[in-house]
Design an enzyme around this catalytic site. Structure first.
Site, PDB file in Angstrom:
ATOM      1  N   ARG A 243      53.380 -87.427 101.485  1.00 15.44           N
ATOM      2  CA  ARG A 243      52.957 -88.735 100.985  1.00 15.44           C
ATOM      3  C   ARG A 243      52.329 -88.557  99.613  1.00 15.44           C
ATOM      4  NH1 ARG A 243      55.762 -90.586 104.187  1.00 15.44           N
ATOM      5  NH2 ARG A 243      55.388 -92.155 105.790  1.00 15.44           N
ATOM      6  N   GLU A 272      54.416 -96.191  95.578  1.00 16.10           N
ATOM      7  CA  GLU A 272      55.845 -96.480  95.714  1.00 16.10           C
ATOM      8  C   GLU A 272      56.097 -97.982  95.828  1.00 16.10           C
ATOM      9  OE1 GLU A 272      57.530 -94.224  98.944  1.00 16.10           O
ATOM     10  OE2 GLU A 272      56.693 -92.371  98.172  1.00 16.10           O
ATOM     11  N   HIS A 290      62.024 -91.029  97.701  1.00 17.74           N
ATOM     12  CA  HIS A 290      61.610 -90.966  99.118  1.00 17.74           C
ATOM     13  C   HIS A 290      62.834 -90.869 100.043  1.00 17.74           C
ATOM     14  CE1 HIS A 290      58.240 -92.183 102.128  1.00 17.74           C
ATOM     15  NE2 HIS A 290      59.134 -91.409 102.706  1.00 17.74           N
TER      16      HIS A 290
HETATM   17  C1  8YV Z   1      60.868 -92.366 106.537  1.00 20.14           C
HETATM   18  C2  8YV Z   1      58.823 -90.868 106.261  1.00 20.14           C
HETATM   19  O1  8YV Z   1      62.083 -92.546 105.927  1.00 20.14           O
HETATM   20  O2  8YV Z   1      58.939 -90.998 108.622  1.00 20.14           O
HETATM   21  C3  8YV Z   1      58.249 -90.893 107.629  1.00 20.14           C
HETATM   22  O3  8YV Z   1      57.018 -90.768 107.721  1.00 20.14           O
HETATM   23  O4  8YV Z   1      58.159 -90.592 105.361  1.00 20.14           O
HETATM   24  C4  8YV Z   1      60.226 -91.181 105.906  1.00 20.14           C
HETATM   25  O5  8YV Z   1      60.957 -90.017 105.964  1.00 20.14           O
HETATM   26  C5  8YV Z   1      60.072 -93.640 106.435  1.00 20.14           C
HETATM   27  O6  8YV Z   1      58.734 -93.469 106.685  1.00 20.14           O
HETATM   28  C6  8YV Z   1      60.594 -94.698 107.355  1.00 20.14           C
HETATM   29  O7  8YV Z   1      59.604 -95.668 107.633  1.00 20.14           O
END
Ligand code: 8YV
Length: 328
Positions: A243, A272, A290
Site C-alpha cells: 500500500r 491512488e 496497482h
Molecule cells: C486488489 C489488493 O486488486 O487485495 C488487495 O489488497 O491490493 C489488490 O491486489 C484490490 O485490493 C481489490 O480490492
C-alpha cells in the site's frame, strides 16, 4: 414459500462468472458500468444492503458506516487489504468484515519480483528507448543495470506474500532478510533461509533491495518515513506492492530525484489513482497501476471467496475469511 434472498450490493464490475453466480444465489445489485460509486451512492448502498461487496476503491469510513441500516450485517470485501474499511466502526455496529486472502499471494509475489528485476535491469527505460526511436544499437556500456544474483533482499512484512517472494528470491540468487512484528517459526526461517532483523532501521541500512509486503494499518502508516528511507544505502532500491501509505511518498520522490537511493518500483501510491507528478519525471522509478494481483485467474478466485464468505454467513456460519483486527 421461498425464503427472501439477501440484498447484496456489489460496488464494482466483477468477472462475469462471479456476477452470474451472485445473481443466482442472492438478490444481487451489480455495477455493470463499473463507474466507482460516489460517497452519496455508498451511503445509499449501506442504508439498503444486507451485504456490501466493496473494493479498494471504496472508502467505507465512519461517515459512511454511520448511515448503515439495521440490515447491513456483512461487508464482504473483494480484496485482501481492508484499510479502506473502518474496522472499528464496523465492529461497534456489529458488522462482520471478510476479505480474500491466499488467492492473490503468488500473483502479487510474481509482480514484486518483476519490479525488482525491472528496476535493477532498467526494463521500463529500455522499452521507452526503443519506442522513442532513440536506440542507436548495442554498445558495451549502454543501459547498464545491476546484477541481482548475490545481493541482499530485505522483506518488510513476512506474511503470505513476503514468504512467497522469499521463495522466488532464493531462485534468483538473492539472500533473504526480513523484518516482521513477530519472528516467524524457526522451521519457516530455515526453509526460506531467511535472516531476521528485529530492528527495521538496522535491516534498511544493510540490504540492497527493500520490498514492502506488510498490510497498511495505523501502525504501518509511513513505516518507511523520511528518516528511515535515509538509512538505505545509495545503491539500494525499494519496491512496494503493498500500500502506498506505508511509504512517505514525497520523501521517496525527493530521494530518487537526488539519487540518494538508486531506484524504486511502485505498484501502489499514497493517493491512488493520483500519482505524484514528480515521480512521473524520474527514469529510476518504475510505476505500475496497482496491478499486482491483476490476473484473470486471481480475480475469479477472489470472487469465489467473496461468494463463499457471503453464503456461509447468510447460512448462519462463521465465514472462512473473517477479518480479525488484531491479527492484521
Ligand atoms: C486488489 C489488493 O486488486 O487485495 C488487495 O489488497 O491490493 C489488490 O491486489 C484490490 O485490493 C481489490 O480490492
Amino acid at each position: 414459500m421461498t425464503k427472501k434472498k439477501p440484498l447484496v450490493i456489489v460496488t464494482r464490475k466483477l468477472p462475469e462468472a462471479i456476477e452470474t453466480r451472485m445473481m443466482e444465489l442472492f438478490d444481487a445489485r451489480l455495477n455493470i458500468d463499473d463507474i466507482p460509486m460516489s460517497k452519496a451512492e455508498l451511503i445509499e448502498a449501506v442504508k439498503q444492503a444486507d451485504v456490501l461487496v466493496p473494493t479498494v476503491t471504496d472508502r467505507i469510513d465512519t461517515s459512511v458506516l454511520a448511515h448503515a441500516g439495521e440490515n447491513l450485517r456483512l461487508i464482504a470485501n473483494f480484496g485482501t487489504g481492508v484499510d479502506h474499511v473502518d474496522l472499528q466502526t464496523a465492529r461497534s455496529r456489529g458488522i462482520t468484515v471478510t476479505n480474500t486472502p491466499d488467492v492473490l499471494t503468488e500473483d502479487t509475489a510474481d509482480m514484486t519480483m518483476a519490479l525488482i528485476l525491472a528496476v535493477s535491469r532498467r526494463l521500463a527505460e529500455g522499452e521507452r528507448m526503443i519506442r522513442s526511436g532513440d536506440w542507436g544499437g548495442w554498445a558495451p556500456t549502454s543501459m547498464l543495470g545491476h546484477r541481482i544474483w548475490g545481493k541482499r533482499l530485505g522483506i518488510v512484512g513476512m506474511g503470505r506474500i513476503g514468504r512467497a517472494l522469499a521463495r522466488r528470491a532464493k531462485g534468483f540468487g538473492l539472500s533473504v532478510h526480513y523484518h516482521n512484528r513477530r519472528r516467524i517459526h524457526p522451521d519457516s526461517e530455515e526453509e526460506l533461509d531467511a535472516t531476521y532483523w528485529e530492528s527495521l532501521d538496522q535491516m534498511l541500512a544493510h540490504v540492497d533491495v527493500i520490498s514492502v509486503n506488510c498490510p497498511h494499518t495505523p501502525a504501518t502508516y509511513h513505516l518507511l518515513s523520511a528518516r528511515r528511507l535515509k538509512l538505505m544505502q545509495p545503491h539500494a532500491i525499494l519496491v512496494n506492492t503493498a500500500r502506498g501509505e506505508i511509504v512517505d511518498e514525497p520523501a521517496l520522490t525527493r530521494m530518487l530525484a537526488d539519487r540518494e537511493i538508486a531506484g524504486a518500483g511502485l505498484d501502489v501510491f499514497e493517493h491512488e489513482p493520483a500519482v505524484n507528478p514528480k515521480l512521473l519525471e524520474l527514469q529510476n522509478a518504475v510505476l505500475l497501476p496497482h496491478m499486482g494481483s491483476a490476473t484473470l485467474e486471481g480475480r475469479v478466485d477472489m470472487g469465489e471467496k467473496v461468494l463463499i464468505n457471503i453464503k456461509t454467513f447468510v447460512d448462519g456460519h462463521t465465514p472462512p475469511d473473517r477479518v480479525i483486527e488484531g491479527l492484521l
